[in-house]
Design a protein around this motif. Structure first.
Motif, PDB file in Angstrom:
ATOM      1  N   PRO A   1      25.267  13.707  65.405  1.00 39.04           N
ATOM      2  CA  PRO A   1      23.829  13.988  65.417  1.00 39.04           C
ATOM      3  C   PRO A   1      23.024  12.735  65.112  1.00 39.04           C
ATOM      4  CG  PRO A   1      25.012  15.608  64.095  1.00 39.04           C
ATOM      5  CD  PRO A   1      25.970  14.505  64.392  1.00 39.04           C
ATOM      6  N   TYR A   2      21.834  12.667  65.675  1.00 40.97           N
ATOM      7  CA  TYR A   2      20.961  11.536  65.403  1.00 40.97           C
ATOM      8  C   TYR A   2      20.655  11.487  63.911  1.00 40.97           C
ATOM      9  CZ  TYR A   2      16.904   8.490  65.445  1.00 40.97           C
ATOM     10  OH  TYR A   2      16.039   7.473  65.194  1.00 40.97           O
ATOM     11  N   GLY A   3      20.750  10.291  63.332  1.00 39.05           N
ATOM     12  CA  GLY A   3      20.452  10.156  61.917  1.00 39.05           C
ATOM     13  C   GLY A   3      21.428  10.875  61.017  1.00 39.05           C
ATOM     14  N   LEU A   4      22.643  11.051  61.433  1.00 41.75           N
ATOM     15  CA  LEU A   4      23.727  11.706  60.696  1.00 41.75           C
ATOM     16  C   LEU A   4      23.603  13.223  60.679  1.00 41.75           C
ATOM     17  CD1 LEU A   4      24.121   9.349  57.601  1.00 41.75           C
ATOM     18  CD2 LEU A   4      25.393   9.326  59.727  1.00 41.75           C
ATOM     19  N   GLY A   5      22.447  13.767  61.012  1.00 42.19           N
ATOM     20  CA  GLY A   5      22.276  15.208  61.053  1.00 42.19           C
ATOM     21  C   GLY A   5      22.131  15.822  59.673  1.00 42.19           C
ATOM     22  N   THR A   6      22.208  17.143  59.643  1.00 44.68           N
ATOM     23  CA  THR A   6      22.117  17.897  58.398  1.00 44.68           C
ATOM     24  C   THR A   6      23.424  18.648  58.200  1.00 44.68           C
ATOM     25  OG1 THR A   6      21.286  19.945  59.366  1.00 44.68           O
ATOM     26  CG2 THR A   6      19.665  18.218  58.899  1.00 44.68           C
ATOM     27  N   PRO A   7      23.654  19.203  57.030  1.00 43.78           N
ATOM     28  CA  PRO A   7      24.893  19.962  56.824  1.00 43.78           C
ATOM     29  C   PRO A   7      25.103  21.072  57.855  1.00 43.78           C
ATOM     30  CG  PRO A   7      23.895  19.475  54.711  1.00 43.78           C
ATOM     31  CD  PRO A   7      22.940  18.985  55.751  1.00 43.78           C
ATOM     32  N   ARG A   8      24.027  21.628  58.381  1.00 47.48           N
ATOM     33  CA  ARG A   8      24.158  22.713  59.358  1.00 47.48           C
ATOM     34  C   ARG A   8      24.778  22.239  60.670  1.00 47.48           C
ATOM     35  NH1 ARG A   8      18.338  25.240  59.922  1.00 47.48           N
ATOM     36  NH2 ARG A   8      17.879  23.010  60.085  1.00 47.48           N
ATOM     37  N   ASP A   9      24.769  20.935  60.906  1.00 44.38           N
ATOM     38  CA  ASP A   9      25.337  20.395  62.141  1.00 44.38           C
ATOM     39  C   ASP A   9      26.859  20.292  62.086  1.00 44.38           C
ATOM     40  OD1 ASP A   9      22.520  18.258  62.113  1.00 44.38           O
ATOM     41  OD2 ASP A   9      22.868  19.897  63.534  1.00 44.38           O
ATOM     42  N   TYR A  10      27.451  20.509  60.918  1.00 43.84           N
ATOM     43  CA  TYR A  10      28.885  20.355  60.728  1.00 43.84           C
ATOM     44  C   TYR A  10      29.499  21.699  60.358  1.00 43.84           C
ATOM     45  CZ  TYR A  10      27.818  15.373  60.692  1.00 43.84           C
ATOM     46  OH  TYR A  10      27.387  14.121  61.032  1.00 43.84           O
ATOM     47  N   ARG A  11      30.553  22.063  61.066  1.00 40.97           N
ATOM     48  CA  ARG A  11      31.154  23.385  60.855  1.00 40.97           C
ATOM     49  C   ARG A  11      32.216  23.386  59.772  1.00 40.97           C
ATOM     50  NH1 ARG A  11      34.062  27.192  65.501  1.00 40.97           N
ATOM     51  NH2 ARG A  11      34.661  28.875  64.082  1.00 40.97           N
ATOM     52  N   TYR A  12      32.965  22.288  59.658  1.00 37.56           N
ATOM     53  CA  TYR A  12      34.111  22.253  58.752  1.00 37.56           C
ATOM     54  C   TYR A  12      33.821  21.326  57.576  1.00 37.56           C
ATOM     55  CZ  TYR A  12      36.225  24.125  62.969  1.00 37.56           C
ATOM     56  OH  TYR A  12      36.494  24.882  64.080  1.00 37.56           O
ATOM     57  N   TRP A  13      34.234  21.763  56.375  1.00 36.15           N
ATOM     58  CA  TRP A  13      33.940  21.014  55.153  1.00 36.15           C
ATOM     59  C   TRP A  13      35.147  20.969  54.231  1.00 36.15           C
ATOM     60  CZ3 TRP A  13      29.397  18.516  54.132  1.00 36.15           C
ATOM     61  CH2 TRP A  13      28.336  18.771  55.017  1.00 36.15           C
ATOM     62  N   GLY A  14      35.269  19.857  53.526  1.00 37.85           N
ATOM     63  CA  GLY A  14      36.247  19.760  52.463  1.00 37.85           C
ATOM     64  C   GLY A  14      35.674  20.298  51.166  1.00 37.85           C
ATOM     65  N   GLN A  15      36.480  20.257  50.114  1.00 32.05           N
ATOM     66  CA  GLN A  15      36.072  20.817  48.827  1.00 32.05           C
ATOM     67  C   GLN A  15      35.279  19.826  47.983  1.00 32.05           C
ATOM     68  OE1 GLN A  15      38.959  19.465  49.393  1.00 32.05           O
ATOM     69  NE2 GLN A  15      39.334  18.146  47.613  1.00 32.05           N
ATOM     70  N   GLY A  16      35.291  18.576  48.375  1.00 28.42           N
ATOM     71  CA  GLY A  16      34.519  17.559  47.670  1.00 28.42           C
ATOM     72  C   GLY A  16      35.338  16.781  46.663  1.00 28.42           C
ATOM     73  N   THR A  17      34.906  15.559  46.402  1.00 24.76           N
ATOM     74  CA  THR A  17      35.523  14.717  45.388  1.00 24.76           C
ATOM     75  C   THR A  17      34.413  13.975  44.648  1.00 24.76           C
ATOM     76  OG1 THR A  17      37.226  13.016  44.992  1.00 24.76           O
ATOM     77  CG2 THR A  17      35.877  12.755  46.963  1.00 24.76           C
ATOM     78  N   GLN A  18      34.539  13.891  43.334  1.00 29.26           N
ATOM     79  CA  GLN A  18      33.465  13.335  42.512  1.00 29.26           C
ATOM     80  C   GLN A  18      33.573  11.811  42.421  1.00 29.26           C
ATOM     81  OE1 GLN A  18      30.830  14.851  41.076  1.00 29.26           O
ATOM     82  NE2 GLN A  18      30.108  12.882  40.245  1.00 29.26           N
ATOM     83  N   VAL A  19      32.433  11.171  42.609  1.00 27.49           N
ATOM     84  CA  VAL A  19      32.322   9.721  42.409  1.00 27.49           C
ATOM     85  C   VAL A  19      31.278   9.493  41.330  1.00 27.49           C
ATOM     86  CG1 VAL A  19      31.586   7.541  43.433  1.00 27.49           C
ATOM     87  CG2 VAL A  19      33.010   9.133  44.751  1.00 27.49           C
ATOM     88  N   THR A  20      31.669   8.790  40.282  1.00 26.18           N
ATOM     89  CA  THR A  20      30.764   8.492  39.176  1.00 26.18           C
ATOM     90  C   THR A  20      30.717   6.992  38.961  1.00 26.18           C
ATOM     91  OG1 THR A  20      31.287  10.600  38.100  1.00 26.18           O
ATOM     92  CG2 THR A  20      30.232   8.906  36.755  1.00 26.18           C
TER      93      THR A  20
END
Length: 126
Positions: A104-123
């Motif tokens: 998507p132009y400008g990286l898009g929004t979360p709605r543009d992506y169907r599949y997601w990981g669980q996330g990893t924390q960066v501090t």
């Protein structure tokens, strides 16, 4: 069903580096966009970087020159190399994927992506 699993997050001091990895459970076909998003507490989830099946990359302005997105198709793995980290980079980082031609132009929004990981924390501490 495509599954994404992130790893590589952690705690570093400002100026340090981390490399995030995202293992993809299956071949993503010949047309896809894969991206990294991040979400800080109390803020919206926003795009950081993306790469499509042609290898075209895009970045949010705040990480240009510091972060590099790449992919290893043989390993079905997406990476985000993060250098010169700043405290404002602190967030939960998510890997995302969409089956589509180009990103998507400008990286898009979360709605543009169907599949997601669980996330990893960066501090990043100052």
């Amino acid at each position: 069903q495509v599954q994404l699993v992130e790893s590589g997050g952690g705690s570093v001091q400002a100026g340090g580096s981390l490399r995030l990895s995202c293992a993809v459970s299956e071949y993503m076909y010949s047309r896809y966009c894969m991206g990294w998003f991040r979400q800080a507490p109390g803020k919206e989830r926003t795009g950081v970087a993306a790469i499509d099946s042609a290898g075209t990359t895009s970045y949010v302005d705040s990480v240009k020159g510091r972060f590099t997105i790449s992919q290893d198709n043989a390993k079905n793995t997406l990476y985000l190399q993060m250098n010169s980290l700043k405290p404002e980079d602190t967030a939960q980082y998510y890997c995302a994927a969409a089956i589509r031609f180009g990103c998507p132009y400008g990286l898009g929004t979360p709605r543009d992506y169907r599949y997601w990981g669980q996330g990893t924390q960066v501090t990043v501490s100052s």
